[in-house]
Design a protein around this motif. Structure first.
Motif, PDB file in Angstrom:
ATOM      1  N   GLU A  35       0.713  -1.233  -0.132  1.00 52.23           N
ATOM      2  CA  GLU A  35       0.004   0.192  -0.109  1.00 52.23           C
ATOM      3  C   GLU A  35       1.083   1.195  -0.061  1.00 52.23           C
ATOM      4  N   PRO A  36       0.325   2.349  -0.268  1.00 53.01           N
ATOM      5  CA  PRO A  36       1.264   3.449  -0.268  1.00 53.01           C
ATOM      6  C   PRO A  36       1.885   3.967   1.173  1.00 53.01           C
ATOM      7  N   GLU A  37       2.866   4.686   0.993  1.00 48.60           N
ATOM      8  CA  GLU A  37       3.328   5.127   2.318  1.00 48.60           C
ATOM      9  C   GLU A  37       2.484   6.128   2.817  1.00 48.60           C
ATOM     10  N   SER A  38       2.876   6.285   4.224  1.00 47.03           N
ATOM     11  CA  SER A  38       1.684   7.523   4.807  1.00 47.03           C
ATOM     12  C   SER A  38       2.600   8.009   5.821  1.00 47.03           C
ATOM     13  N   VAL A  39       1.900   9.312   5.935  1.00 44.69           N
ATOM     14  CA  VAL A  39       2.388  10.152   7.108  1.00 44.69           C
ATOM     15  C   VAL A  39       1.820   9.939   8.301  1.00 44.69           C
ATOM     16  N   ASP A  40       2.364  10.356   9.390  1.00 45.72           N
ATOM     17  CA  ASP A  40       1.698  10.182  10.663  1.00 45.72           C
ATOM     18  C   ASP A  40       0.347  10.902  10.917  1.00 45.72           C
ATOM     19  N   GLU A  41      -0.487  10.556  11.659  1.00 43.04           N
ATOM     20  CA  GLU A  41      -1.819  11.310  12.096  1.00 43.04           C
ATOM     21  C   GLU A  41      -1.712  12.697  12.295  1.00 43.04           C
ATOM     22  N   GLU A  42      -0.768  13.004  13.236  1.00 47.12           N
ATOM     23  CA  GLU A  42      -0.655  14.489  13.610  1.00 47.12           C
ATOM     24  C   GLU A  42      -0.281  15.338  12.344  1.00 47.12           C
ATOM     25  N   ALA A  43       0.613  14.686  11.478  1.00 47.03           N
ATOM     26  CA  ALA A  43       1.075  15.506  10.508  1.00 47.03           C
ATOM     27  C   ALA A  43      -0.049  15.722   9.247  1.00 47.03           C
ATOM     28  N   LEU A  44      -0.962  14.704   9.187  1.00 51.22           N
ATOM     29  CA  LEU A  44      -2.128  14.408   8.464  1.00 51.22           C
ATOM     30  C   LEU A  44      -2.930  15.669   8.772  1.00 51.22           C
ATOM     31  N   MET A  45      -3.153  16.258   9.895  1.00 55.84           N
ATOM     32  CA  MET A  45      -4.197  17.159  10.208  1.00 55.84           C
ATOM     33  C   MET A  45      -3.672  18.453   9.649  1.00 55.84           C
ATOM     34  N   ASP A  63       2.821   0.715 -12.271  1.00 60.14           N
ATOM     35  CA  ASP A  63       3.122   0.236 -13.668  1.00 60.14           C
ATOM     36  C   ASP A  63       4.525  -0.515 -13.816  1.00 60.14           C
ATOM     37  N   LYS A  64       5.218  -0.477 -12.705  1.00 58.84           N
ATOM     38  CA  LYS A  64       6.445  -1.134 -12.947  1.00 58.84           C
ATOM     39  C   LYS A  64       6.328  -2.539 -12.712  1.00 58.84           C
ATOM     40  N   LEU A  65       5.189  -2.965 -12.172  1.00 62.67           N
ATOM     41  CA  LEU A  65       4.890  -4.318 -12.093  1.00 62.67           C
ATOM     42  C   LEU A  65       4.614  -5.050 -13.575  1.00 62.67           C
ATOM     43  N   ILE A  66       3.965  -4.353 -14.467  1.00 66.42           N
ATOM     44  CA  ILE A  66       3.659  -4.643 -15.646  1.00 66.42           C
ATOM     45  C   ILE A  66       5.029  -4.827 -16.508  1.00 66.42           C
ATOM     46  N   GLU A  67       5.947  -3.912 -16.410  1.00 72.28           N
ATOM     47  CA  GLU A  67       7.161  -3.428 -17.161  1.00 72.28           C
ATOM     48  C   GLU A  67       8.039  -4.699 -16.710  1.00 72.28           C
ATOM     49  N   LEU A  68       7.899  -5.266 -15.564  1.00 73.70           N
ATOM     50  CA  LEU A  68       8.780  -6.087 -14.968  1.00 73.70           C
ATOM     51  C   LEU A  68       8.134  -7.465 -14.944  1.00 73.70           C
ATOM     52  N   ARG A  69       6.926  -7.749 -15.652  1.00 73.79           N
ATOM     53  CA  ARG A  69       6.093  -8.873 -15.910  1.00 73.79           C
ATOM     54  C   ARG A  69       6.089  -9.770 -14.384  1.00 73.79           C
ATOM     55  N   VAL A  70       5.595  -8.905 -13.416  1.00 72.59           N
ATOM     56  CA  VAL A  70       5.502  -9.562 -12.131  1.00 72.59           C
ATOM     57  C   VAL A  70       4.096 -10.358 -12.208  1.00 72.59           C
ATOM     58  N   GLY A  71       4.234 -11.703 -11.880  1.00 75.83           N
ATOM     59  CA  GLY A  71       2.945 -12.596 -11.853  1.00 75.83           C
ATOM     60  C   GLY A  71       2.443 -12.985 -10.497  1.00 75.83           C
ATOM     61  N   LEU A  72       3.316 -12.637  -9.412  1.00 71.83           N
ATOM     62  CA  LEU A  72       2.904 -12.932  -8.077  1.00 71.83           C
ATOM     63  C   LEU A  72       3.402 -11.842  -7.184  1.00 71.83           C
ATOM     64  N   VAL A  73       2.482 -11.348  -6.413  1.00 72.53           N
ATOM     65  CA  VAL A  73       2.883 -10.414  -5.386  1.00 72.53           C
ATOM     66  C   VAL A  73       2.706 -11.069  -3.970  1.00 72.53           C
ATOM     67  N   ILE A  74       3.522 -11.080  -2.971  1.00 78.38           N
ATOM     68  CA  ILE A  74       3.182 -11.664  -1.701  1.00 78.38           C
ATOM     69  C   ILE A  74       3.528 -10.649  -0.766  1.00 78.38           C
ATOM     70  N   ALA A  75       2.794 -10.456   0.253  1.00 78.09           N
ATOM     71  CA  ALA A  75       2.930  -9.525   1.478  1.00 78.09           C
ATOM     72  C   ALA A  75       2.710 -10.224   2.570  1.00 78.09           C
ATOM     73  N   ASP A  76       3.337  -9.658   3.555  1.00 79.45           N
ATOM     74  CA  ASP A  76       3.068 -10.274   5.063  1.00 79.45           C
ATOM     75  C   ASP A  76       2.167  -9.334   5.667  1.00 79.45           C
ATOM     76  N   ARG A  77       1.734  -8.291   5.480  1.00 78.14           N
ATOM     77  CA  ARG A  77       0.361  -7.430   5.654  1.00 78.14           C
ATOM     78  C   ARG A  77      -0.680  -7.139   4.827  1.00 78.14           C
ATOM     79  N   GLY A  78      -1.447  -6.213   4.795  1.00 73.85           N
ATOM     80  CA  GLY A  78      -2.592  -5.967   4.307  1.00 73.85           C
ATOM     81  C   GLY A  78      -2.124  -5.358   2.734  1.00 73.85           C
ATOM     82  N   VAL A  79      -3.230  -5.536   2.084  1.00 72.93           N
ATOM     83  CA  VAL A  79      -3.011  -5.120   0.619  1.00 72.93           C
ATOM     84  C   VAL A  79      -4.071  -3.730   0.230  1.00 72.93           C
ATOM     85  N   ASN A  80      -3.531  -2.810  -0.315  1.00 66.80           N
ATOM     86  CA  ASN A  80      -4.288  -1.705  -0.432  1.00 66.80           C
ATOM     87  C   ASN A  80      -5.399  -1.998  -1.729  1.00 66.80           C
ATOM     88  N   ALA A  81      -6.573  -1.414  -1.470  1.00 65.16           N
ATOM     89  CA  ALA A  81      -7.698  -1.816  -2.562  1.00 65.16           C
ATOM     90  C   ALA A  81      -7.513  -1.255  -3.972  1.00 65.16           C
TER      91      ALA A  81
END
Length: 513
Positions: A230-240, A260-278
């Motif tokens: 998922e995208p990087e994020s700023v902390d909640e205080e800065a987000l205000m 778009d780099k995933l297409i360029e690199l022909r990635v077929g499988l992405v595995i993450a140890d946490r959640g995935v952005n919608a």
């Protein structure tokens, strides 16, 4: 098991703590010793909510028991140590520890000082370990017929599981199995809907987030996130703040472009140890990229080892495509198995791996078959590393005879401790024949005499006929490291229990206000 009341001897409290602890140890041993040997039976464990486990796996019984007695918990540590170090032989370790405590207590209560008994036990265990190590037979590689017998015995005579384990071992190769950090038992998984098989690769027991797509077996570059996808994020205080909000929008836009780099690199499988952005999930779905989230760190490491991938953080997507390519792994076949709800990977460019799948008709049965298969895998690996010994208690009987001869040369009171070890070493054979329906005193003496007359350490009791027979000729063999570690661990806990003079309840730690 509840705290036991102290036992007194005709008003004398001298041995109250010792006898109390010995009673607790005896209660624990009685729960598992009935499972020992080919005629051993199962134990039913019942939970508070009515859940049921039927097993004869020692470590499972001990781990699931309700135990509060401190000495009993020490004995459970023996089984836990045995399981962690060699993965098999927990019942043997427990029975030996219980026998050592019982024999040690018998010597102490007849007037032998505890310190002398403990020192003798330590010397006796050391001598017995040397005797067993000297008797160890080497296993001549993966084609040695003894290796199947080791898997068969440790696998409680389940021939199909022994064959599975041997096939998996051959696919891995002896060098992989002898790696210090590699645990063969970890390659075994189970599923109630599975057909038992050896898969030449990895099975990740996770359902892709975009499993609605059809993923036929195909090659794939593999990108592994040791982070959320998922995208990087700023902390909640800065987000205000306005600046913080703008920074967040900027990071989201960067992430969107990086996909778009995933297409360029022909990635077929992405595995993450946490959640995935919608948005990332939708992008991958649109482009036929399989995405698996919340994969345990252990499985993540296996994927990296097998495919050659290097895990990245989500900030790594900012790297140029040419640099990001160096982090990709590769598998020649990747697919989703709907029946087992897992991702199959094969032909990885990294280190060799297999997955041994154990199937059964129900979840209760498959759980027990999994435990059996893992015991067999641990036994096979241990034998390849450290050789094997005659099973059925035969090797322990031979070591006990050596200790009897050593006892004759000891003038001090430590000899009583050595005698205790010798007697305890006869307990595995005695318990095996009891479980088979024979008189242990008679059969132990028969084997003792037969071994001395023949000068052999391979003679034991055939549990079907009750006659003395050659264990090696009948293929009854155990891994040497299993027996050695079991005896060593048993000796350590027995010495610890015998040295306990007083049990004092600790005060509760006070929380600082």
């Amino acid at each position: 098991m509840n705290q036991m009341k102290p036992v007194s001897h005709e008003g004398d409290d001298t041995y109250a703590t010792l006898l109390n602890n010995a009673g607790a140890i005896r209660a624990i041993c009685s729960a598992v010793e009935g499972t020992l040997g080919p005629k051993g039976l199962d134990t039913m464990l019942v939970g508070g909510q009515g859940e049921v486990i039927i097993t004869n796996d020692g470590v499972t019984i001990l781990e699931k028991m309700d135990v509060t007695h401190p000495a009993a918990r020490l004995l459970i540590q023996v089984a836990r140590s045995q399981q962690q170090q060699v993965g098999d032989g927990t019942t043997t370790a427990t029975v030996l520890a219980g026998a050592l405590v019982a024999e040690g207590v018998a010597q102490v209560t007849r007037g032998v000082p505890v310190a002398k008994v403990v020192k003798g036990i330590q010397e006796g265990v050391t001598a017995a370990l040397a005797s067993l190590a000297k008797r160890s037979r080497r296993v001549e590689g993966l084609k040695d017929p003894l290796l199947y017998r080791i898997g068969y015995i440790a696998g409680r005579e389940h021939g199909d599981l022994a064959e599975l384990i041997l096939e998996g071992a051959r696919r891995l190769g002896i060098h992989k199995l002898q790696e210090e950090s590699f645990r063969f038992a970890d390659t075994v998984i189970s599923h109630s809907r599975a057909v038992s098989e050896v898969w030449p690769g990895l099975l990740i027991q996770k359902k892709p987030v975009n499993s609605q797509l059809d993923f036929p077996p195909d090659s794939a570059s593999v990108l592994v996130f040791q982070d959320a996808f998922e995208p990087e994020s700023v902390d909640e205080e800065a987000l205000m703040t306005e600046a913080g909000f703008q920074k967040q929008m900027q990071l989201k836009e960067q992430f969107r472009k990086s996909l778009d780099k995933l297409i360029e690199l022909r990635v077929g499988l992405v595995i993450a140890d946490r959640g995935v952005n919608a948005e990332a999930e939708q992008f991958c779905t649109d482009h036929g990229i399989m995405v698996v989230q919340r994969v345990p760190r252990h499985d993540l490491r296996l994927v990296c080892d097998y495919t050659g991938a290097r895990p990245i953080r989500r900030s790594g997507l900012r790297k140029p495509a040419s640099e990001l390519a160096g982090y990709l792994g590769f598998a020649g076949r990747v697919s989703y198995d709907e029946r087992l709800e897992c991702v199959r990977m094969a032909e990885g460019k990294g280190r060799t791996q297999v997955t041994i799948v154990v199937g059964a008709s129900t979840s209760e049965v498959v759980g027990e078959r999994l435990r059996i298969a893992r015991d067999a895998a641990s036994a096979v690996q241990a034998a390849l590393r450290g050789g094997c010994l005659p099973g059925g208690g035969a090797a322990e009987m031979a070591a006990a005879y050596d200790l009897d001869r050593l006892r004759e040369t000891i003038q001090g009171m430590e000899g009583f401790g050595i005698a205790a070890v010798a007697q305890a070493l006869r307990k595995p054979l005695a318990q095996i024949v009891v479980n088979a329906g024979y008189n242990p005193l008679e059969k132990v003496e028969e084997v003792k005499a037969a071994q001395v007359n023949a000068g052999s350490d391979t003679l034991g009791i055939d549990c079907d006929t009750g006659t003395v027979t050659d264990m090696l000729e009948h293929g009854v063999v155990d891994p040497a490291p299993v027996k050695l570690h079991a005896l060593q661990a048993a000796g350590e806990v027995a010495a610890a229990v015998l040295r306990i003079h007083t049990v004092i309840k600790m005060k509760q730690a006070r929380l600082e206000e």
